[in-house]
Design an enzyme around this catalytic site. Structure first.
Site, short mmCIF file in Angstrom:
data_model
loop_
_atom_site.label_atom_id
_atom_site.label_comp_id
_atom_site.label_asym_id
_atom_site.label_seq_id
_atom_site.Cartn_x
_atom_site.Cartn_y
_atom_site.Cartn_z
N ILE A 20 0.77 -1.13 0.01
CA ILE A 20 0.04 -0.11 -0.03
C ILE A 20 0.85 1.33 -0.13
O ILE A 20 0.48 2.29 -0.71
CB ILE A 20 -1.01 -0.03 1.15
CG1 ILE A 20 -1.82 -1.04 1.02
CG2 ILE A 20 -1.66 1.25 1.40
CD1 ILE A 20 -2.95 -1.18 2.28
N ASP A 39 11.54 3.56 4.40
CA ASP A 39 11.43 2.19 4.49
C ASP A 39 12.48 1.57 5.15
O ASP A 39 13.88 1.89 4.93
CB ASP A 39 11.08 1.45 3.30
CG ASP A 39 10.39 0.15 3.24
OD1 ASP A 39 9.16 0.00 3.06
OD2 ASP A 39 10.87 -0.95 3.91
N ASP A 67 14.51 2.95 10.07
CA ASP A 67 13.42 2.22 10.76
C ASP A 67 12.60 3.34 11.29
O ASP A 67 12.61 4.34 11.89
CB ASP A 67 14.14 1.92 12.17
CG ASP A 67 13.14 1.05 13.04
OD1 ASP A 67 12.06 1.13 12.96
OD2 ASP A 67 13.60 0.24 13.75
N VAL A 68 11.15 3.35 11.14
CA VAL A 68 10.30 4.06 11.53
C VAL A 68 10.11 4.27 13.07
O VAL A 68 9.74 5.50 13.53
CB VAL A 68 8.79 3.81 11.05
CG1 VAL A 68 8.15 2.62 11.73
CG2 VAL A 68 7.86 4.92 10.71
N TYR A 158 -2.19 -7.23 16.79
CA TYR A 158 -2.52 -6.36 15.63
C TYR A 158 -3.67 -5.64 15.89
O TYR A 158 -3.80 -4.23 15.50
CB TYR A 158 -2.58 -7.22 14.49
CG TYR A 158 -2.63 -6.46 13.23
CD1 TYR A 158 -1.65 -5.79 12.69
CD2 TYR A 158 -3.96 -6.36 12.65
CE1 TYR A 158 -1.77 -5.06 11.45
CE2 TYR A 158 -4.37 -5.75 11.46
CZ TYR A 158 -3.14 -4.88 11.00
OH TYR A 158 -3.33 -4.44 9.69
N LYS A 162 -4.10 -1.30 16.02
CA LYS A 162 -5.09 -0.65 15.26
C LYS A 162 -6.20 0.15 15.51
O LYS A 162 -6.74 1.23 15.08
CB LYS A 162 -5.33 -1.56 13.64
CG LYS A 162 -4.06 -2.05 13.12
CD LYS A 162 -3.61 -0.96 12.20
CE LYS A 162 -2.58 -1.20 11.37
NZ LYS A 162 -1.75 -0.17 10.54
N THR A 196 -1.24 -7.48 -0.67
CA THR A 196 0.12 -6.83 -0.53
C THR A 196 1.04 -7.82 0.19
O THR A 196 0.40 -9.22 0.48
CB THR A 196 -0.14 -5.90 0.67
OG1 THR A 196 -0.52 -6.50 1.86
CG2 THR A 196 -1.01 -4.87 0.10
#
Length: 285
Positions: A20, A39, A67-68, A158, A162, A196
């Site tokens: 995405i 990324d 690294d985010v 997860y 979210k 994805t």
């Protein structure tokens, strides 16, 4: 119409090497935007940048292999963005799907929350001030999930991450609206079943798509449409679940609280038939 997505504006996209994130970067390049992409997979990010430059030779693009979750991610992205111009779109897309149940694997819980939630919060905190200082329209898009609304069982870490993103983005949208109206907006992109590498491990950029999921490009198109229309909840569909069924699933989840049913009653054996009838009903929700 929301003017954040505009030619010449700078868009920042995390998790942009594939899936995405790459599709959103590609779609925003079509709009004539300048790109800052981040990324952790440097090799794939280089390949993504090369594909974008091949298709859009005039594209101004900066890529960051990083690294985010790092404290340096925000400053690195803002530094590259400032060299290109005024930031108009930030897409917090980076995420992981690794599973962990409600009473197991605390280290996996920490990693999931660090990537899926804390990194988004950190990026928001880094960029909101500068966006408020600008005079032009801008938008922050956080990528959530339908699992953050219905919180289906099977991957508690997860689902919780979210759900946290949903609440965070709702709160951000309210605060921004109170301060500057619609000049700086927040949006929750809610993908459905999407083709994805996260959902189909081992697939590549040009792998053939199965029939059931939406493509990442469809999600990117829906994001642009939703932001421009000023939608907060930008729901995506797929080729198996209708919008009506999605809405009934969400309604059922909310009604668990109101009707005092057991937690996650949609998956409770005592309510299986009742939910099936509700999902097929033609009666108003």
């Amino acid at each position: 119409m929301n003017q954040a997505i505009r030619r010449g504006g700078v868009a920042i996209v995390t998790g942009a090497a594939n899936g995405i994130g790459y599709a959103i970067a590609h779609r925003l390049a079509k709009e004539g935007m300048k790109l800052v992409l981040l990324d952790q997979d440097g090799r794939m990010l280089t390949q993504a940048a090369e594909r974008l430059h091949t298709e859009f030779p005039e594209l101004e693009l900066r890529s960051i292999a990083g690294d985010v979750t790092s404290e340096t991610a925000g400053p690195a992205m803002s530094g590259e963005a400032e060299a290109l111009g005024e930031i108009s779109v930030i897409v917090n897309n980076a995420g992981i799907l690794k599973g962990a149940g409600p009473y197991e694997n605390i280290e996996q819980w920490r990693q999931t929350m660090e990537v899926n939630f804390w990194s988004m919060l950190g990026i928001q905190q880094h960029f909101v001030g500068p966006l408020l200082d600008q005079s032009t329209a801008s938008a922050i898009v956080n990528v959530g999930s339908k699992e953050g609304i219905t919180t289906r069982p099977g991957n508690a870490a997860y689902a919780l991450s979210k759900a946290a993103v949903r609440v965070l983005t709702e709160q951000l949208a309210h605060e921004l609206r109170e301060q500057v109206g619609d000049r700086v907006t927040a949006h929750l992109l809610i993908p459905g079943y999407t083709f994805t590498p996260m959902n189909f491990p081992g697939t590549t950029y040009d792998s053939p798509k199965p029939e059931a999921p939406w493509s990442a490009d469809q999600v990117a198109d829906r994001m642009v449409q939703g932001v421009r229309a000023g939608e907060f909840y930008i729901f995506c569909e797929d080729n198996e679940v209708t919008s009506e069924l999605d809405q009934r699933r969400m309604q059922w989840a909310m009604d668990d609280l109101i009707k005092r049913r057991p937690a996650l009653s949609r998956w409770h054996p005592d309510f299986k038939d009742e939910f099936a009838a509700f999902a097929k009903s033609s009666e108003p929700r």
